[in-house]
Scaffold this active site. Structure first.
Site, short mmCIF file in Angstrom:
data_model
loop_
_atom_site.label_atom_id
_atom_site.label_comp_id
_atom_site.label_asym_id
_atom_site.label_seq_id
_atom_site.Cartn_x
_atom_site.Cartn_y
_atom_site.Cartn_z
N TYR A 140 -95.05 9.96 -8.27
CA TYR A 140 -94.96 8.51 -8.07
C TYR A 140 -95.25 7.73 -9.35
O TYR A 140 -95.24 6.50 -9.33
CB TYR A 140 -95.91 8.05 -6.96
CG TYR A 140 -95.40 8.35 -5.57
CD1 TYR A 140 -95.31 9.66 -5.13
CD2 TYR A 140 -95.03 7.34 -4.70
CE1 TYR A 140 -94.86 9.95 -3.86
CE2 TYR A 140 -94.58 7.62 -3.42
CZ TYR A 140 -94.50 8.93 -3.01
OH TYR A 140 -94.05 9.22 -1.74
N LYS A 187 -99.15 23.02 -4.28
CA LYS A 187 -98.18 24.09 -4.56
C LYS A 187 -98.57 24.67 -5.92
O LYS A 187 -97.78 24.64 -6.89
CB LYS A 187 -96.76 23.48 -4.58
CG LYS A 187 -95.65 24.49 -4.66
CD LYS A 187 -95.27 25.08 -3.33
CE LYS A 187 -94.19 26.12 -3.49
NZ LYS A 187 -93.91 26.87 -2.25
N ASP A 220 -96.28 24.43 1.70
CA ASP A 220 -95.19 24.75 2.64
C ASP A 220 -95.74 25.31 3.96
O ASP A 220 -95.38 24.83 5.04
CB ASP A 220 -94.13 25.68 2.03
CG ASP A 220 -94.67 26.68 1.04
OD1 ASP A 220 -95.73 26.42 0.46
OD2 ASP A 220 -94.06 27.72 0.85
N ASP A 244 -97.96 11.85 1.46
CA ASP A 244 -97.03 10.94 2.13
C ASP A 244 -96.29 11.70 3.23
O ASP A 244 -96.20 11.26 4.39
CB ASP A 244 -96.04 10.41 1.07
CG ASP A 244 -95.26 9.21 1.56
OD1 ASP A 244 -95.59 8.69 2.64
OD2 ASP A 244 -94.32 8.80 0.88
N ASP A 248 -96.76 11.59 7.66
CA ASP A 248 -95.67 11.28 8.60
C ASP A 248 -95.49 12.41 9.61
O ASP A 248 -95.27 12.17 10.80
CB ASP A 248 -94.34 11.06 7.85
CG ASP A 248 -94.14 9.59 7.47
OD1 ASP A 248 -95.14 8.90 7.24
OD2 ASP A 248 -92.97 9.14 7.39
#
Ligand code: NAD
Length: 490
Positions: A140, A187, A220, A244, A248
């Site tokens: 970002y 990750k 993952d 983010d 969700d």
């Protein structure tokens, strides 16, 4: 129907009202903001609303940042912003005002509680977790470049201070709210430096909180487990992009993105909003769920030490849902209330408590976050050992190496060429697909010192030799350890 503000009045003890900035935003923003303010007003929350305009209307007026100087002044003065969602075009157009707000105001911690609210919403897994998302860094940073006709790049920036600040916030939050476990999701098997830093800093901070369990999952499998066993999670700590996405997923599993609030915490300012967007597919229809923004407003009330008002509204909201009064996103095809009818139902239930769920408490949301430790700033010995020079070239890796080798010279010999991160010289595999974007690694020979002047001289020779240079990255060792990734296959 009497005016909303006269329903279920409760006298407030505060004489002065707390000023807050309110931005309705785009799409469903104005609809849900109207509903939320009606509930706050009916509950006599002692707030003075200073409305500001942000988002699409500002952009269309030519305000490139999506926010005018007067609006900044209101936010700076009040230190509190209750904001509706803002539309950000995909793939082009103006930059995200949300990201600008978070970064300009230093809102480093994005706190996203997700709950399935017991049996209030029907039979769902008992989810009660909080995603603590780093809010200023990572991909970002928004630093993107097209470097060749074929290749674009986005810079993933992580700072030690940023990682430590959010890790400290996550553990302080867990302690303040009696949470038992923090799970870091990264990750770091692939992004060993960036995600590796995030995880190692979290591990160091975790050691200061022996009463809170800590584990780390690769994003993952972590995301997959969150989708199937969200009830197993307590606090999830994640870098910006993963946080983010994870919030969700958790919100949808718990019921709807229309239920999940967020608080963007900074040193001098705090912003409260729903996690969802402006929902252009349902904007203007008056059917959006205002709950996420309402819960964000309740977080704001608790932040302002108005926990009694927050608990009263939350109890009414829970009782309303418990009675089966829902907006379309939760009604599963059954009868649904409009946005404003749902707000009115909540107002009608002010003063009531849920029967099947514990009542809300007036607790404060305050989290006492310790300052960043000096340890994060520890000095490291930094040695320049070479340079990665990225070039645009068309053809084979061997042709490029043949052009580079006579120009390289003794101080910084050519060690390796990669394409999209995979080594293609001196060793290569015929199946590797190559683009027009090559990383050429020049490393100093053992026992020699390397200087910026060596790099500048090398760049000069390459340029004079007709090599098209795109960018350079210096290669350093920190305390003797390489501060750069190896080529895949190296
Ligand atoms: P979205 O969250 O707006 O919508 C996704 C889906 O969820 C849609 O089907 C929508 O109808 C539904 N939904 C969202 N909120 C709802 C609510 N309160 N009640 C009922 N249903 C709801 O995501 P999107 O479509 O990917 O994004 C739309 C726009 O919002 C984009 O421009 C995006 O950049 C922006 N956005 C803004 C924010 C923010 O301001 N904080 C956050 C996310 C996305």
């Amino acid at each position: 129907m009497p005016p909303l503000s006269t329903l279920n009045p409760t006298p407030t003890t505060r004489k002065t009202k707390i000023p807050i900035a309110v931005a309705a935003g785009d799409g469903i923003g104005p609809e849900i903001t109207r509903a939320v303010l009606a509930i706050l007003e009916a509950a006599q929350a002692p707030l003075h609303y200073e409305h500001i305009e942000v988002g699409e209307a500002c952009y269309l007026r030519g305000e490139a940042s999506g926010i005018a100087a007067e609006a900044w002044e209101v936010i700076d003065r009040t230190g509190i912003l209750l904001k509706g969602p803002i539309t950000t075009p995909r793939g082009g157009g103006w930059k995200s005002l949300n990201v600008t707000l978070r970064k300009t105001l230093g809102l480093y911690a994005n706190v996203r509680p997700v709950s399935s609210w017991g049996s209030v919403l029907g039979n769902r897994p008992a989810i009660d977790l909080v995603v603590i998302r780093e809010n200023e860094e990572d991909l970002y940073a928004g630093i993107e470049h097209q470097q060749t006709p074929e290749v674009v790049q986005c810079l993933k920036l992580m700072t030690r201070a940023g990682c430590e600040r959010i890790a400290r916030y996550a553990f302080a939050y867990a302690r303040a709210h009696g949470r038992k476990r923090v799970t870091c999701m990264v990750k770091d098997n692939i992004m060993k430096l960036t995600d590796g830093l995030f995880r190692s800093v979290a591990e160091t901070v975790a050691a200061e909180y022996p009463e809170i369990a800590f584990d780390s999952q690769i994003i993952d499998i972590g995301a997959a487990r969150l989708a199937t066993r969200a009830q197993d999670y307590d606090v999830i700590l994640a870098p910006n992009l993963y946080g983010d996405i994870l919030s969700d997923i958790a919100a949808e599993v718990a019921g709807s993105v229309g239920l999940a609030p967020s608080a963007n915490i900074g040193i001098g300012a705090t912003m409260f909003e729903a996690i969802h967007g402006s929902a252009p597919d349902i904007a203007g229809q008056g059917i959006a769920n205002p709950s996420a923004m309402l819960l964000a407003a309740l977080h704001m009330l608790r932040h302002l030490d108005l926990g009694v008002h927050a608990a009263r509204i939350q109890n009414a909201w829970l009782r309303t849902l418990e009675k089966g009064l829902k907006t379309a996103d939760l009604a599963q095809g059954g009868p649904a209330l409009s946005t404003m009818a749902f707000a009115e139902a909540v107002i009608d239930h002010l003063g009531e408590r849920p029967l099947s769920h514990p009542s809300a408490s007036p607790d404060s949301q305050a989290v006492n976050v310790p300052a960043i430790s000096g340890q994060a700033k520890k000095t490291q010995r930094k040695d320049l050992v070479g340079v990665d020079i990225f070039v645009e070239a068309h053809g084979e890796a061997d042709d490029l190496a043949t052009a580079l080798l006579p120009l390289a010279g003794g101080a910084l010999p050519l060690k390796m060429i990669t394409n999209r991160g995979v080594m293609v010289w001196p060793k290569s595999n015929p199946h590797t697909a190559c683009s027009d974007h090559w990383r050429c690694r020049f490393l100093k020979t053992e026992g020699r010192l390397s200087t910026p002047a060596d790099i500048i001289a090398l760049l000069g020779r390459l340029s004079a030799g007709g090599i098209e240079i795109i960018k350079t990255e210096h290669l350093y060792h920190f305390d003797g350890q390489p501060g750069y990734s190896l080529g895949q296959g190296q």
